[in-house]
Every structure is written in C-alpha cells, then in structure tokens.
Motif scaffolding. Structure first.
Motif, PDB file in Angstrom:
ATOM      1  N   GLU A   1       0.865  -1.178   0.000  1.00  0.00           N
ATOM      2  CA  GLU A   1       0.000   0.000   0.000  1.00  0.00           C
ATOM      3  C   GLU A   1       0.907   1.235   0.000  1.00  0.00           C
ATOM      4  O   GLU A   1       1.575   1.530   0.993  1.00  0.00           O
ATOM      5  N   PHE A   2       0.943   1.921  -1.104  1.00  0.00           N
ATOM      6  CA  PHE A   2       1.852   3.043  -1.281  1.00  0.00           C
ATOM      7  C   PHE A   2       1.252   4.294  -0.639  1.00  0.00           C
ATOM      8  O   PHE A   2       0.114   4.673  -0.925  1.00  0.00           O
ATOM      9  N   ARG A   3       2.066   4.922   0.201  1.00  0.00           N
ATOM     10  CA  ARG A   3       1.641   6.106   0.916  1.00  0.00           C
ATOM     11  C   ARG A   3       2.473   7.307   0.469  1.00  0.00           C
ATOM     12  O   ARG A   3       3.297   7.208  -0.455  1.00  0.00           O
ATOM     13  N   ALA A   4       2.250   8.418   1.134  1.00  0.00           N
ATOM     14  CA  ALA A   4       2.955   9.644   0.763  1.00  0.00           C
ATOM     15  C   ALA A   4       4.412   9.601   1.216  1.00  0.00           C
ATOM     16  O   ALA A   4       4.790   8.820   2.098  1.00  0.00           O
ATOM     17  N   ARG A   5       5.221  10.435   0.576  1.00  0.00           N
ATOM     18  CA  ARG A   5       6.640  10.602   0.891  1.00  0.00           C
ATOM     19  C   ARG A   5       7.423   9.301   0.758  1.00  0.00           C
ATOM     20  O   ARG A   5       8.348   9.023   1.519  1.00  0.00           O
ATOM     21  N   GLY A   6       7.026   8.477  -0.188  1.00  0.00           N
ATOM     22  CA  GLY A   6       7.773   7.263  -0.462  1.00  0.00           C
ATOM     23  C   GLY A   6       7.580   6.142   0.536  1.00  0.00           C
ATOM     24  O   GLY A   6       8.326   5.162   0.497  1.00  0.00           O
ATOM     25  N   LYS A   7       6.609   6.247   1.427  1.00  0.00           N
ATOM     26  CA  LYS A   7       6.379   5.199   2.413  1.00  0.00           C
ATOM     27  C   LYS A   7       5.463   4.120   1.829  1.00  0.00           C
ATOM     28  O   LYS A   7       4.611   4.403   0.989  1.00  0.00           O
ATOM     29  N   THR A   8       5.643   2.914   2.303  1.00  0.00           N
ATOM     30  CA  THR A   8       4.864   1.769   1.820  1.00  0.00           C
ATOM     31  C   THR A   8       4.449   0.916   3.010  1.00  0.00           C
ATOM     32  O   THR A   8       5.293   0.543   3.835  1.00  0.00           O
ATOM     33  N   ASN A   9       3.170   0.628   3.075  1.00  0.00           N
ATOM     34  CA  ASN A   9       2.646  -0.281   4.089  1.00  0.00           C
ATOM     35  C   ASN A   9       2.378  -1.644   3.454  1.00  0.00           C
ATOM     36  O   ASN A   9       2.018  -1.733   2.276  1.00  0.00           O
ATOM     37  N   ILE A  10       2.554  -2.697   4.211  1.00  0.00           N
ATOM     38  CA  ILE A  10       2.318  -4.057   3.742  1.00  0.00           C
ATOM     39  C   ILE A  10       0.979  -4.529   4.309  1.00  0.00           C
ATOM     40  O   ILE A  10       0.827  -4.679   5.526  1.00  0.00           O
ATOM     41  N   LEU A  11       0.022  -4.747   3.415  1.00  0.00           N
ATOM     42  CA  LEU A  11      -1.281  -5.267   3.815  1.00  0.00           C
ATOM     43  C   LEU A  11      -1.235  -6.790   3.809  1.00  0.00           C
ATOM     44  O   LEU A  11      -0.767  -7.399   2.841  1.00  0.00           O
ATOM     45  N   LYS A  12      -1.728  -7.401   4.851  1.00  0.00           N
ATOM     46  CA  LYS A  12      -1.723  -8.857   4.995  1.00  0.00           C
ATOM     47  C   LYS A  12      -3.158  -9.371   4.908  1.00  0.00           C
ATOM     48  O   LYS A  12      -3.976  -9.088   5.786  1.00  0.00           O
ATOM     49  N   HIS A  13      -3.448 -10.101   3.841  1.00  0.00           N
ATOM     50  CA  HIS A  13      -4.762 -10.708   3.646  1.00  0.00           C
ATOM     51  C   HIS A  13      -4.687 -12.160   4.123  1.00  0.00           C
ATOM     52  O   HIS A  13      -4.014 -12.993   3.511  1.00  0.00           O
ATOM     53  N   ARG A  14      -5.376 -12.458   5.197  1.00  0.00           N
ATOM     54  CA  ARG A  14      -5.271 -13.769   5.839  1.00  0.00           C
ATOM     55  C   ARG A  14      -6.417 -14.680   5.399  1.00  0.00           C
ATOM     56  O   ARG A  14      -7.523 -14.220   5.110  1.00  0.00           O
ATOM     57  N   TRP A  15      -6.117 -15.975   5.394  1.00  0.00           N
ATOM     58  CA  TRP A  15      -7.090 -17.024   5.087  1.00  0.00           C
ATOM     59  C   TRP A  15      -7.109 -18.013   6.250  1.00  0.00           C
ATOM     60  O   TRP A  15      -6.082 -18.242   6.895  1.00  0.00           O
ATOM     61  N   SER A  16      -8.254 -18.582   6.505  1.00  0.00           N
ATOM     62  CA  SER A  16      -8.387 -19.544   7.599  1.00  0.00           C
ATOM     63  C   SER A  16      -9.490 -20.535   7.253  1.00  0.00           C
ATOM     64  O   SER A  16     -10.222 -20.363   6.272  1.00  0.00           O
ATOM     65  N   CYS A  17      -9.606 -21.571   8.061  1.00  0.00           N
ATOM     66  CA  CYS A  17     -10.619 -22.610   7.851  1.00  0.00           C
ATOM     67  C   CYS A  17     -11.232 -22.965   9.199  1.00  0.00           C
ATOM     68  O   CYS A  17     -10.671 -22.669  10.258  1.00  0.00           O
ATOM     69  N   ILE A  18     -12.378 -23.614   9.148  1.00  0.00           N
ATOM     70  CA  ILE A  18     -13.070 -24.068  10.353  1.00  0.00           C
ATOM     71  C   ILE A  18     -13.300 -25.568  10.234  1.00  0.00           C
ATOM     72  O   ILE A  18     -13.614 -26.076   9.152  1.00  0.00           O
ATOM     73  N   ILE A  19     -13.099 -26.270  11.334  1.00  0.00           N
ATOM     74  CA  ILE A  19     -13.194 -27.728  11.370  1.00  0.00           C
ATOM     75  C   ILE A  19     -14.312 -28.102  12.340  1.00  0.00           C
ATOM     76  O   ILE A  19     -14.256 -27.747  13.523  1.00  0.00           O
ATOM     77  N   PHE A  20     -15.312 -28.812  11.830  1.00  0.00           N
ATOM     78  CA  PHE A  20     -16.446 -29.241  12.642  1.00  0.00           C
ATOM     79  C   PHE A  20     -16.297 -30.720  12.991  1.00  0.00           C
ATOM     80  O   PHE A  20     -15.888 -31.526  12.154  1.00  0.00           O
ATOM     81  N   VAL A  21     -16.652 -31.051  14.231  1.00  0.00           N
ATOM     82  CA  VAL A  21     -16.761 -32.440  14.690  1.00  0.00           C
ATOM     83  C   VAL A  21     -18.183 -32.625  15.193  1.00  0.00           C
ATOM     84  O   VAL A  21     -18.571 -32.038  16.207  1.00  0.00           O
ATOM     85  N   LEU A  22     -18.965 -33.415  14.465  1.00  0.00           N
ATOM     86  CA  LEU A  22     -20.365 -33.642  14.807  1.00  0.00           C
ATOM     87  C   LEU A  22     -20.524 -35.012  15.457  1.00  0.00           C
ATOM     88  O   LEU A  22     -19.926 -35.992  15.008  1.00  0.00           O
ATOM     89  N   LYS A  23     -21.329 -35.067  16.504  1.00  0.00           N
ATOM     90  CA  LYS A  23     -21.638 -36.310  17.199  1.00  0.00           C
ATOM     91  C   LYS A  23     -23.133 -36.380  17.458  1.00  0.00           C
ATOM     92  O   LYS A  23     -23.874 -35.421  17.211  1.00  0.00           O
ATOM     93  N   GLU A  24     -23.557 -37.521  17.990  1.00  0.00           N
ATOM     94  CA  GLU A  24     -24.952 -37.709  18.361  1.00  0.00           C
ATOM     95  C   GLU A  24     -25.131 -37.481  19.857  1.00  0.00           C
ATOM     96  O   GLU A  24     -24.170 -37.528  20.634  1.00  0.00           O
ATOM     97  N   GLU A  25     -26.389 -37.263  20.262  1.00  0.00           N
ATOM     98  CA  GLU A  25     -26.672 -36.965  21.663  1.00  0.00           C
ATOM     99  C   GLU A  25     -26.353 -38.141  22.581  1.00  0.00           C
ATOM    100  O   GLU A  25     -26.205 -37.959  23.791  1.00  0.00           O
ATOM    101  N   ILE A  26     -26.230 -39.319  22.026  1.00  0.00           N
ATOM    102  CA  ILE A  26     -25.885 -40.474  22.862  1.00  0.00           C
ATOM    103  C   ILE A  26     -24.499 -40.310  23.475  1.00  0.00           C
ATOM    104  O   ILE A  26     -24.211 -40.846  24.554  1.00  0.00           O
ATOM    105  N   SER A  27     -23.642 -39.522  22.830  1.00  0.00           N
ATOM    106  CA  SER A  27     -22.316 -39.262  23.403  1.00  0.00           C
ATOM    107  C   SER A  27     -22.426 -38.398  24.650  1.00  0.00           C
ATOM    108  O   SER A  27     -21.751 -38.647  25.663  1.00  0.00           O
ATOM    109  N   ARG A  28     -23.288 -37.381  24.617  1.00  0.00           N
ATOM    110  CA  ARG A  28     -23.458 -36.540  25.806  1.00  0.00           C
ATOM    111  C   ARG A  28     -24.169 -37.295  26.926  1.00  0.00           C
ATOM    112  O   ARG A  28     -23.918 -37.041  28.110  1.00  0.00           O
ATOM    113  N   ILE A  29     -25.043 -38.218  26.562  1.00  0.00           N
ATOM    114  CA  ILE A  29     -25.684 -39.044  27.594  1.00  0.00           C
ATOM    115  C   ILE A  29     -24.648 -39.921  28.283  1.00  0.00           C
ATOM    116  O   ILE A  29     -24.651 -40.082  29.513  1.00  0.00           O
TER     117      ILE A  29
END
Length: 349
Positions: free
Chosen positions: A288-316
């Motif tokens: 990201e180019f700024r004034a007076r020759g300065k430059t900022n680095i933008l970081k675009h992050r990626w992530s994921c979500i992991i689901f673990v599904l069970k039945e109610e018999i496990s909670r019982i």
C-alpha cells in the motif's frame, strides 16, 4: 506547409492493414482481455462484418458438414439401433439380423463379479500363479505376519478385551470435516466457532442465519454440507425414522460451570456440534503506497473451520460417567474428627 504522402501508401489495399498491431493500452477495456501481441481484435471484427474474413461459426458448421462417420462391426450389440431395428426380442426384427444377434449373445462371455474378475486376471493358462497372487494381494507378507502377531499377543495379555476408547469408537459415531479456505482471519472466525460449540445443528444454523458476521453464510453452508454427509454416509440422526430415538431424558451439559446447564434430550440420535476449531491458512501480502515514499504491507489472511459432529448419545454417556464418579466419591467432611494429642481435651486457663 503541406505534408506529402507517398502514392504507394495511398493506393495500399485495406487488407494489408491486418498486419498492423494496435497497442493494448489503446484498446477498450472489454477488448484488452482477448488481445495479444500478434492479434488485432478490432480489425478482425471489421473484416468479418465486411465478409472478407470467415466467421468462427461458419468454420464450425463447415467442419460438421465434412465430418465422416464410421460404421459398426456386424457383430456389434448396437447394430440394431444403427440400422433402425428394434432391440427387444418381442418386436419385429429382420430375419437376417435375428440369427446374428442370437449367435453373438450365445458366444458373449457372462458378466463376472469384481472378485471373479480379479481372480481371472491373476490366472495363467487356467491355473493360478501363486507368486503373482502373493505380489498382488499381499505385498509384504512378512511384515503383515509380524504386525498380526503383535496385535494378537497384545489382545491375549489384555484378556481378549477391548479398551474403553475402542468401545466408544465402535458404539458412537462422529464426523470430522474441514472447510475450504475462507478469506478471514482466525481471530474473526474464532468468534463464530465459539458461538456454535455445544449446540445442535439446527440451533447453530439458526445462529448463523441471523449473524452479522461476513463469513457466517459460508460457515453455514459448510455446516449444512457436514450434516448431510453425516446423515447420508454414516447414518447419523435417523432415530425418528428408524425408531431408535429413545425416551426423553434430562442431563446436565458442560458449559464451563461446575454443575452445568440442564438439557432435555428427546432424540438420542440428534446431531450436535461437539467442537468447532479454527485453522490458520495462507497469507497474501500486498503493498500500500503512501505519501513521501512510504509503503505499508497489507496482509490478507485465510483460515478454515473444522467441525466435529456427534450424536446426543455421546453426551448421555458423558453425563452417566460423571454421575457415576460423583456417586463413588466419598462425602466431604468440613471439620473431621482429630485425635486428642494430650490427656485433657480442654484448655486449662
């Protein structure tokens, strides 16, 4: 002052302009993506409109007209459809075709099963090749024998009983599925993941439906896909259909407190979110180019979500284990009886 143009340039035919290359920066935006160094899209379209250059559709039509079709073999099973005859035995078929088809059916091999086909492929001159069978079906027999021997000895020492973890895996079902990379950070996605833990799938989808988070829609689609895979592939959540829902039961669900919260379970096979964890993905950097020759680095992050599904018999099962341990625990005595260290139990003032 006049500008003199050679006569050869004035009488030059228009077809010679096809070799002229227009810079890409001078083309409109809709034509830049199709333009290359050796092509002139505007000139080609102008010539096509005048009829001096063939169109792509005309070339395709000419190729279809000049297409030459082959012929089927006389013993082919599609010979009836090619010649326009019926394929069923009850229909009227040409007398010349019927004996040919009957002879082909009599000589055609019967469809083999997968196991018979594998055995037939491993035979040689009608006899089984033992070496070939060993190489195909048992790649490393010595290592396999040693592994089976170790497992057998381990089971014998345990009294031919399985462990508690093995029993849980055999009696309870679960699904673990990872989502594709989502364009968000783990910090933002973790807020959604913590909101869904411990809830049933219907409650979690309801929370995602009215959530203001940008990635809530993508997380909801992944949760629906995980639920569908659990139902179709592993047969989870079918208690109402198969009649294995069981009787209603009150349990205490762990919510971070000592006692937990009460929950009424009406279906033992109802699917809930056991855990929702977040994984870190790739990161893209953009200047990201700024004034007076300065430059900022933008970081675009990626992530994921992991689901673990069970039945109610496990909670019982977890609730019953907790109640059993609480019943086995000795009662707490705030001030236990202490032995008298001296002869007199009262202080002499």
């Amino acid at each position: 002052m006049s500008y003199r143009i050679p006569s050869s340039r004035l009488v030059r035919p228009i077809t010679s302009l096809t070799s002229i290359t227009i810079p890409i920066r001078l083309l409109p935006h809709h034509a830049r993506r199709y333009a290359t160094k050796n092509e002139n899209i505007l000139m080609e379209r102008w010539l096509q409109n005048r009829g001096e250059m063939p169109n792509q559709k005309d070339l395709q039509q000419a190729a279809k007209e000049n297409l030459q079709r082959g012929q089927l073999h006389q013993n082919s099973i599609f010979i009836d459809a090619e010649r326009g005859y019926a394929a069923d035995e009850g229909d009227i078929v040409d007398e010349e075709i019927r004996p040919m088809r009957n002879e082909y059916k009599a000589s055609s091999p019967v469809a083999l099963s997968a196991e018979d086909a594998a055995i037939q492929a491993l035979t040689k001159d009608g006899e089984r090749d033992v070496d070939l069978l060993r190489r195909r079906l048992d790649m490393d027999p010595e290592t396999r024998f040693k592994a089976e021997y170790r497992r057998t000895v381990k089971m014998m020492r345990r009294g031919w009983t399985i462990t508690r973890e093995q029993h849980i895996k055999r009696s309870e079902r679960q699904v673990r599925m990872k989502s594709p990379w989502l364009k968000t950070s783990t910090k933002k996605l973790g807020l959604i993941a913590r909101q869904l833990q411990g809830k049933t799938v219907d409650e979690a989808l309801l929370q995602l439906r009215f959530s203001k988070k940008r990635t809530a829609g993508e997380v909801a689609r992944h949760l629906e896909h995980t639920r569908d895979m659990a139902v179709v592939k592993w047969g989870m959540g079918l208690g109402q259909v198969e009649g294995t829902a069981g009787e209603p039961m009150n349990i205490r669900v762990n919510n971070g407190t000592k006692l937990g919260r009460k929950k009424l379970i009406t279906d033992r096979t109802e699917i809930f979110v056991e855990s929702a964890t977040v994984g870190r993905g790739p990161m893209q950097k953009e200047p990201e180019f700024r004034a007076r020759g300065k430059t900022n680095i933008l970081k675009h992050r990626w992530s994921c979500i992991i689901f673990v599904l069970k039945e109610e018999i496990s909670r019982i099962r977890q609730h019953e284990d907790k109640m059993r341990l609480a019943a086995q625990k000795k009662p707490r005595i705030p001030l236990p009886d202490k032995p008298i260290p001296q002869q007199r139990q009262y202080v002499l003032w």
